[in-house]
Design a protein around this motif. Structure first.
Motif, mmCIF file in Angstrom:
data_model
loop_
_atom_site.group_PDB
_atom_site.id
_atom_site.type_symbol
_atom_site.label_atom_id
_atom_site.label_comp_id
_atom_site.label_asym_id
_atom_site.label_seq_id
_atom_site.Cartn_x
_atom_site.Cartn_y
_atom_site.Cartn_z
ATOM 1 N N ILE A 60 36.819 41.500 38.878
ATOM 2 C CA ILE A 60 37.031 42.436 39.989
ATOM 3 C C ILE A 60 38.372 42.162 40.673
ATOM 4 O O ILE A 60 39.177 43.067 40.906
ATOM 5 C CB ILE A 60 35.876 42.339 40.998
ATOM 6 N N GLY A 61 38.615 40.872 40.951
ATOM 7 C CA GLY A 61 39.851 40.513 41.653
ATOM 8 C C GLY A 61 41.081 40.920 40.858
ATOM 9 O O GLY A 61 42.027 41.493 41.409
ATOM 10 N N SER A 62 41.070 40.641 39.553
ATOM 11 C CA SER A 62 42.240 40.972 38.741
ATOM 12 C C SER A 62 42.427 42.477 38.661
ATOM 13 O O SER A 62 43.555 42.976 38.723
ATOM 14 C CB SER A 62 42.096 40.404 37.336
ATOM 15 N N ALA A 63 41.325 43.195 38.519
ATOM 16 C CA ALA A 63 41.446 44.654 38.449
ATOM 17 C C ALA A 63 42.080 45.186 39.723
ATOM 18 O O ALA A 63 43.021 45.990 39.684
ATOM 19 C CB ALA A 63 40.067 45.281 38.236
ATOM 20 N N ILE A 64 41.609 44.679 40.874
ATOM 21 C CA ILE A 64 42.195 45.113 42.152
ATOM 22 C C ILE A 64 43.676 44.757 42.203
ATOM 23 O O ILE A 64 44.531 45.572 42.558
ATOM 24 C CB ILE A 64 41.445 44.440 43.329
ATOM 25 N N ASN A 110 46.751 36.689 43.690
ATOM 26 C CA ASN A 110 47.519 36.064 42.608
ATOM 27 C C ASN A 110 47.988 37.078 41.588
ATOM 28 O O ASN A 110 49.156 37.124 41.218
ATOM 29 C CB ASN A 110 46.643 35.033 41.887
ATOM 30 N N ILE A 111 47.056 37.893 41.126
ATOM 31 C CA ILE A 111 47.366 38.803 40.023
ATOM 32 C C ILE A 111 48.276 39.928 40.501
ATOM 33 O O ILE A 111 49.148 40.387 39.778
ATOM 34 C CB ILE A 111 46.067 39.368 39.415
ATOM 35 N N ARG A 112 48.106 40.341 41.760
ATOM 36 C CA ARG A 112 49.003 41.384 42.258
ATOM 37 C C ARG A 112 50.445 40.885 42.221
ATOM 38 O O ARG A 112 51.358 41.597 41.790
ATOM 39 C CB ARG A 112 48.651 41.770 43.685
ATOM 40 N N LEU A 116 47.031 38.100 31.432
ATOM 41 C CA LEU A 116 45.832 37.393 30.981
ATOM 42 C C LEU A 116 45.953 35.868 31.088
ATOM 43 O O LEU A 116 45.034 35.215 31.601
ATOM 44 C CB LEU A 116 45.497 37.814 29.544
ATOM 45 N N PRO A 117 47.081 35.278 30.649
ATOM 46 C CA PRO A 117 47.197 33.820 30.799
ATOM 47 C C PRO A 117 47.066 33.389 32.252
ATOM 48 O O PRO A 117 46.423 32.381 32.546
ATOM 49 C CB PRO A 117 48.604 33.519 30.277
ATOM 50 N N VAL A 118 47.622 34.177 33.178
ATOM 51 C CA VAL A 118 47.530 33.815 34.597
ATOM 52 C C VAL A 118 46.076 33.870 35.053
ATOM 53 O O VAL A 118 45.613 33.009 35.800
ATOM 54 C CB VAL A 118 48.398 34.764 35.438
ATOM 55 N N ILE A 119 45.352 34.899 34.594
ATOM 56 C CA ILE A 119 43.942 35.018 34.976
ATOM 57 C C ILE A 119 43.163 33.811 34.450
ATOM 58 O O ILE A 119 42.372 33.197 35.171
ATOM 59 C CB ILE A 119 43.334 36.320 34.421
#
Ligand code: ADP
Ligand code: MG
Length: 630
Positions: free
Chosen positions: A92-96, A156-158, A193-196
């Motif tokens: 969920i977090g990465s998608a956001i 993070n992902i943003r 993906l590696p960051v996730i």
């Protein structure tokens, strides 16, 4: 995958973490088929049995339940909940984060302010509030833990996505007509993906702790079902009288969290390409020196800059790359010496060795001397080198973008280059910057001085690079293929500029190129390099008219001539040698049609004859060379 595991296990602690975690995971996976008593069956007669009693390896708890059985089933539950929470939060977090970072603008603003609001609550309070609202229970604890970790992933992902979304390959995909979904799935996701994975591997342990914490407070798993947190909570009352009931789940939590964290660190290091190259250490400020052979005595007719028997190698593990061997070269004030050779022949390493700029490790100056006005720079202290660099000896590099800082105005960068050596004020610095830009013929220098590097064309940036090299009025300029990336008209202007400078200011120039046209236009003398060695040297006109080394002759045969009529261009067959496996004899022998056994076996000396020098047993005879040149 194998390479990844190898890398992971090179880190001992990460390897230990992986082994412990694997053991625990295997244990909880086979728990249902192990001959264990039911974890929830109470037997009040057997309360608080010590560990290692008959039938109860780890003893029993306050209700007489078998601790080993409860531990394994509890661990199973805790691990499952922790990992599930991490997966949910990451997804969920990465998608956001990806959506916010990719679309940017108002969407980004709305989403991220919402995330900020979630982050503004103290973490554990938020989890407690969520469980309080939903009611106690394992499922709700899972939801709470996942929810409080979503903002962490989103942020993070943003951040990663924002930088990616501005990159050229995303623009290219958009121009190619791909839809947003396709771009996100095929261009963005593989890159984040590696960051996730890294973020997840470093937070799973934390989430297991949080779930255990909620269970400890009685908000997670409900009796009689065991998880690690509730086991600890129930054992609390008997902490003094029967400490083993607390120690058993406590040790398990410790083992799980420690091993996951160690493994997570290892995964992060193994996935990071900068760490993966083994370059954990930053290069030193000057090249390492390891001169075994005694220093060659100083020659008396030394030029301004005199490179003498220089050898530079790269020591990478067991391999030694002899990038430069036994190179001697000198340059007088007002003179221009060219170094020419195929890519990989050691030209740049020679140039960088002069001021100790070869990255170390792995670079090592293994022999020889570099004398500037009689002073050996190889032995010089860092302070001395720093004083000379950019002040007395300046470099122009091939890629001007790599020299210029993208965030500062070029005028400020020029002034900084001067200020590094001479204390000058702001106004003076600006005046000098304009002067320098005018000197390299940048039109409208007074306005351009406030431009950023990206606002200039490639040719102008290269001229700024040259202006920077000229900033302190150096004695020597080492130019490493400064015109290779430029078109011919700009190249001609820059060559003319350098030529003027050496005539006006008595500048000495070492000019590295692989272009004979440039050499003919600018250089008084030329050295031809092959496999890290100088194979031929002499006055430019002489060498061009009468090349003696077969390599020089073949190199020149590759150059097309304008108006020379149709002629077959001879590419040199074969490839340049790998410098970690140089042959004992002439490095060119395998590609040379004149080579004989003697060339392949023994070392060949550089023989000096008047102003020419040659490293060859069977030089081209002059008539043949004249024939090849026409
Ligand atoms: P060029 O003549 O094209 O400027 P270089 O001087 O850059 O060539 O390189 C000379 C040789 O040194 C090449 O064979 C290159 O592979 C090797 N080399 C350069 N840097 C390194 C390094 N960091 N590690 C190992 N080998 C290197
Ligand atoms: Mg180079």
């Amino acid at each position: 995958m194998i390479a990844f595991l190898k890398l992971l296990f090179r880190n001992r602690l990460a390897g230990l973490g992986a082994v412990v975690l694997a053991a625990i995971v295997i244990l909880v996976l086979i728990t249902p088929i192990l001959p264990l008593p039911d974890p929830d069956v109470t037997a009040t007669a057997d309360r608080f049995k010590r560990p290692f009693t008959d039938g109860h390896l780890l003893g029993t708890d306050h209700l007489g339940r078998d601790l080993l059985s409860r531990l394994l089933w509890g661990t199973r539950l805790s691990l499952a909940i922790g990992i599930a929470a991490a997966l949910i939060a990451a997804t969920i977090g990465s998608a956001i984060g990806i959506v916010a970072g990719y679309f940017g603008g108002r969407i980004d603003n709305i989403i991220m302010r919402g995330v900020d609001m979630l982050m503004a609550f103290p973490y554990i309070l938020l989890a407690l509030a969520i469980v309080a609202a939903l009611g106690p229970g394992l499922m709700n604890a899972l939801i709470a833990v996942a929810a409080v970790n979503v903002p962490f992933f989103a942020r993070n992902i943003r951040g990663v996505t924002v930088t990616l979304a501005g990159r050229e390959f995303i623009d290219a995909a958009r121009l190619a007509g791909l839809g947003h979904t396709r771009i996100i799935l095929t261009e963005i996701l593989p890159n984040v993906l590696p960051v996730i994975v890294i973020a997840m591997s470093t937070t799973v342990g934390w989430m297991i702790l949080e779930t255990a914490g909620l269970s400890f407070l009685g908000l997670g798993s409900q009796p009689p079902r065991a998880d690690l947190g509730s086991m600890l909570g129930e054992a609390r009352a008997a902490l003094i009288t029967a400490p083993h009931t607390s120690v058993v789940p406590g040790v398990m939590i410790f083992l799980i969290v420690m091993s996951i964290n160690l493994l997570g660190d290892g995964v992060r290091d193994a996935l990071d390409p900068r760490l993966r190259s083994g370059a954990l250490t930053r290069p030193r400020a000057m090249t390492m020196v390891d001169r075994e052979a005694p220093l060659p005595p100083a020659r008396d007719d030394t030029g301004l800059l005199d490179i003498q028997n220089l050898s530079t190698e790269f020591r990478v593990g067991p391999r030694v790359y002899k990038a430069v061997s036994d190179v001697s070269l000198s340059v007088q004030p007002g003179e221009c010496v060219g170094i020419i050779g195929e890519s990989g022949s050691g030209k740049s390493v020679t140039a960088l060795s002069v001021m100790g700029l070869v990255a170390s490790p792995p670079g090592v100056i293994a022999g020889g001397a570099v004398r500037f006005q009689g002073e050996d720079l190889v032995r010089a202290s860092y302070a001395t080198l720093r004083q000379r660099r950019g002040d007395r000896v300046a470099y122009i590099f091939q890629d001007p973008l790599a020299t210029l800082h993208p965030l500062y105005r070029i005028g400020d960068q020029l002034a900084e280059a001067i200020r590094a050596h001479h204390p000058i004020g702001r106004a003076e610095g600006r005046r000098r910057a304009v002067e320098l830009l005018t000197a390299v013929r940048i039109p409208n220098a007074a306005a351009r001085v406030d431009a950023y590097p990206h606002q200039l064309s490639g040719g102008m940036r290269q001229r700024v690079g040259i202006a920077m090299a000229l900033a302190n009025d150096p004695d020597v300029i080492i130019a490493d293929e400064p015109t290779t990336a430029l078109d011919v008209t700009v190249q001609a202007q820059i060559l003319a500029l350098l030529d003027d400078l050496r005539r006006d200011r008595g500048l000495a120039i070492i000019f590295i190129t692989h272009d004979f046209g440039v050499v003919a236009q600018l250089c008084d003398r030329v050295a031809v390099m092959y496999g890290g060695r100088i194979v031929e040297q002499g006055p430019t006109a002489d060498v061009l008219a009468r090349p003696r080394h077969p390599y020089t002759a073949r190199l020149m045969a590759c150059v097309p001539e304008l108006g020379g009529g149709r002629r077959k261009l001879d590419a040199i067959p074969g490839l340049p040698p790998a410098v970690d496996r140089l042959p004992p004899g002439c490095a060119f022998a395998p590609r040379c049609d004149r080579a004989q056994d003697v060339c392949r076996n023994g070392a060949i000396d550089l023989v000096v004859e008047g102003d020419r020098a040659l490293r060859c047993h069977f030089p081209c005879n002059d008539t043949a060379a004249a024939g090849a040149a026409t």
